[in-house]
Design a protein around this motif. Structure first.
Motif, PDB file in Angstrom:
ATOM      1  N   GLY A   1      34.328  39.084  43.508  1.00  0.00           N
ATOM      2  CA  GLY A   1      35.203  39.867  44.459  1.00  0.00           C
ATOM      3  C   GLY A   1      35.524  39.504  45.640  1.00  0.00           C
TER       4      GLY A   1
ATOM      5  N   THR B   1      28.280  48.241  42.375  1.00  0.00           N
ATOM      6  CA  THR B   1      29.333  47.453  43.243  1.00  0.00           C
ATOM      7  C   THR B   1      29.741  46.205  42.598  1.00  0.00           C
ATOM      8  N   GLU B   2      31.008  45.594  43.211  1.00  0.00           N
ATOM      9  CA  GLU B   2      31.432  44.472  42.462  1.00  0.00           C
ATOM     10  C   GLU B   2      30.524  43.338  42.928  1.00  0.00           C
ATOM     11  N   GLN B   3      30.420  42.137  42.063  1.00  0.00           N
ATOM     12  CA  GLN B   3      29.737  41.194  42.549  1.00  0.00           C
ATOM     13  C   GLN B   3      30.546  40.302  43.530  1.00  0.00           C
TER      14      GLN B   3
END
Length: 168
Positions: free
Chosen positions: A68, A62-64
Motif C-alpha cells: 500500500g 487494513t492494507e499492508q
C-alpha cells in the motif's frame, strides 16, 4: 498495566533489538550468512517485518504497508508482492540484499502502524477471532502473541549473526 501497554512495551523491545542488529553495518555485513543454509541479518529483519506487516494488517482489516505504501517497489526484490519469506530457499534468502537504512525505514513504518493499532486494544478485543482457517479459530490475542514470538526469535537470530560478523 493494561493489555495495550503490555503489547506496546513488547513491540518497542523488538524495535530496539532490530535497530541494534542492523545499525552501523554495511550492505555486505547485512548479507553475511554463516553457512550456506543460514539466514542473513537482512533476510531475518525483512522477513520478521513482512510477517508483522501481513499479520497486523489482516488482524485489523487494513492494507499492508509493503504493498500500500510502495515498499515492495523500493526494495525491488525478485519475489511476488505478497511474499513474506516463509519457506524461502537458500537462493531466495541470498536475494535479499538491501541497505540497512531501507530495512530500518520499512521496519519503523510497520512498527508505527502496529503501535497505532495495538495502542487501543482492550482485554475484550483480545478474544476477537481474526482467522477462522484454523481449528480452533485464531483470536487477536493469539495472533499478536504469535507475531511477537516470531519477531523475538528472528531479531535474536539477527543479533547473533551480527555478533559473528563483528568477530570476523
Amino acid at each position: 498495566m493494561k493489555s495495550a501497554d503490555l503489547l506496546l512495551d513488547a513491540f518497542a523491545r523488538v524495535q530496539e533489538t532490530v535497530h541494534e542488529a542492523v545499525e552501523g553495518l554495511s550492505d555486505d555485513d547485512l548479507a553475511v550468512r554463516i553457512d550456506a543454509d543460514a539466514n542473513s541479518i537482512a533476510w531475518l529483519v525483512w522477513h520478521l517485518t513482512r510477517i508483522q506487516d501481513d499479520h497486523i494488517a489482516d488482524a485489523f482489516g487494513t492494507e499492508q504497508i509493503w504493498s500500500g505504501e510502495g515498499w515492495a517497489a523500493r526494495f525491488g526484490l525478485p519475489f511476488p508482492e505478497g511474499d513474506t519469506g516463509y519457506g524461502h530457499s537458500r537462493e531466495q534468502v541470498a536475494a535479499v540484499r538491501v541497505p540497512g537504512a531501507l530495512l530500518l525505514a520499512y521496519y519503523d513504518a510497520v512498527h508505527a502502524r502496529t503501535v497505532a493499532h495495538v495502542g487501543s486494544v482492550t482485554n475484550a478485543d483480545l478474544d476477537r477471532v481474526v482467522d477462522t482457517r484454523w481449528d480452533p479459530p485464531v483470536t487477536l490475542g493469539v495472533r499478536l502473541n504469535s507475531v511477537l514470538t516470531d519477531d523475538n526469535q528472528h531479531a535474536g537470530q539477527a543479533s547473533y549473526v551480527r555478533g559473528v560478523v563483528e568477530r570476523r
